[in-house]
Design a protein around this motif. Structure first.
Motif, PDB file in Angstrom:
ATOM      1  N   LEU A  81     -11.552 -33.323 -59.579  1.00 20.84           N
ATOM      2  CA  LEU A  81     -12.197 -34.106 -60.254  1.00 20.84           C
ATOM      3  C   LEU A  81     -13.493 -33.375 -59.964  1.00 20.84           C
ATOM      4  O   LEU A  81     -14.209 -33.398 -61.127  1.00 20.84           O
ATOM      5  CB  LEU A  81     -12.202 -35.404 -60.627  1.00 20.84           C
ATOM      6  N   LEU A  84     -14.050 -29.915 -61.414  1.00 16.67           N
ATOM      7  CA  LEU A  84     -13.965 -30.092 -62.750  1.00 16.67           C
ATOM      8  C   LEU A  84     -14.934 -30.365 -63.831  1.00 16.67           C
ATOM      9  O   LEU A  84     -15.738 -30.558 -64.835  1.00 16.67           O
ATOM     10  CB  LEU A  84     -12.447 -31.443 -63.286  1.00 16.67           C
ATOM     11  N   VAL A 122     -13.517 -38.464 -67.186  1.00 17.22           N
ATOM     12  CA  VAL A 122     -13.992 -38.027 -65.583  1.00 17.22           C
ATOM     13  C   VAL A 122     -13.780 -39.236 -64.786  1.00 17.22           C
ATOM     14  O   VAL A 122     -13.345 -39.398 -63.245  1.00 17.22           O
ATOM     15  CB  VAL A 122     -14.908 -36.922 -65.443  1.00 17.22           C
ATOM     16  N   VAL A 140      -5.406 -33.128 -64.950  1.00 19.12           N
ATOM     17  CA  VAL A 140      -6.653 -32.541 -63.790  1.00 19.12           C
ATOM     18  C   VAL A 140      -6.417 -30.763 -64.644  1.00 19.12           C
ATOM     19  O   VAL A 140      -7.493 -29.989 -64.987  1.00 19.12           O
ATOM     20  CB  VAL A 140      -7.319 -33.040 -62.837  1.00 19.12           C
ATOM     21  N   LEU A 169      -6.963 -36.604 -69.698  1.00 22.69           N
ATOM     22  CA  LEU A 169      -7.928 -37.169 -69.003  1.00 22.69           C
ATOM     23  C   LEU A 169      -7.698 -39.031 -69.571  1.00 22.69           C
ATOM     24  O   LEU A 169      -6.655 -39.432 -68.273  1.00 22.69           O
ATOM     25  CB  LEU A 169      -8.653 -36.834 -69.021  1.00 22.69           C
TER      26      LEU A 169
END
Length: 174
Positions: A81, A84, A122, A140, A169
């Motif tokens: 995460l 990301l 997120v 993800v 997500l």
């Protein structure tokens, strides 16, 4: 680690009866099935000879998997995460450098809104990282695929890519 008949049935080509026969012969792990090899599997009564290469391939993949603890999986998920989030920030910088004049208009506002909503998604996933670990990991990975290569595209494509990644997500929350 010794497996049960049900766990051996994860391999396509091994049914309930064949799993029991493998266990009775002492082949109670995926690694032992790989070590047994093609000639050893041919000796097991009831095995489909055409399926032997696929069985060996699947057993090799499953023996390579590390089960890992839940805490390790959560840590890996949080790292993904974080990665990301960083890739979105890089995407933002690239868009700002390439389209500085266009970002002042309506398209820029849409893109900014998409970025904010994506970061919110997120953050929600980070809050729930301890729950639904496998599902979150898949989401993800899908979001990363959606963001891949967006830095070289136009503003509309970036907006659409962010929207698709955010959708991936959000499915975890549903």
């Amino acid at each position: 680690m010794s497996l049960t008949a049900k766990e051996l049935q994860q391999i396509r080509g091994i049914g309930a009866v064949l799993a029991v026969r493998l266990l009775e012969a002492g082949h109670d792990s995926f690694a032992k099935i790989v070590k047994l090899g093609e000639s050893g599997l041919r000796e097991i009564k009831g095995i489909n000879l055409k399926a032997i290469p696929e069985i060996l391939d699947q057993a090799a993949r499953l023996s390579a998997k590390k089960p890992g603890t839940r805490d390790e999986k959560v840590t890996l998920l949080k790292g993904a995460l974080h990665g990301l989030r960083q890739s979105v920030q890089e995407l933002t910088r690239a868009a700002k450098d390439r389209f500085s004049e266009k970002l002042a208009g309506r398209t820029g506002k849409k893109l900014t809104g998409s970025l904010v909503r994506f970061i919110d998604a997120v953050e929600k996933l980070e809050d729930k990282a301890g729950k639904k670990v496998r599902r979150s990991g898949k989401a993800v990975m899908k979001a990363e695929q959606q963001l891949e290569g967006l830095a070289e595209t136009g503003l509309k494509e970036i907006h659409k890519g962010l929207k698709r990644a955010r959708k991936a997500l959000r499915k975890v929350h549903a």
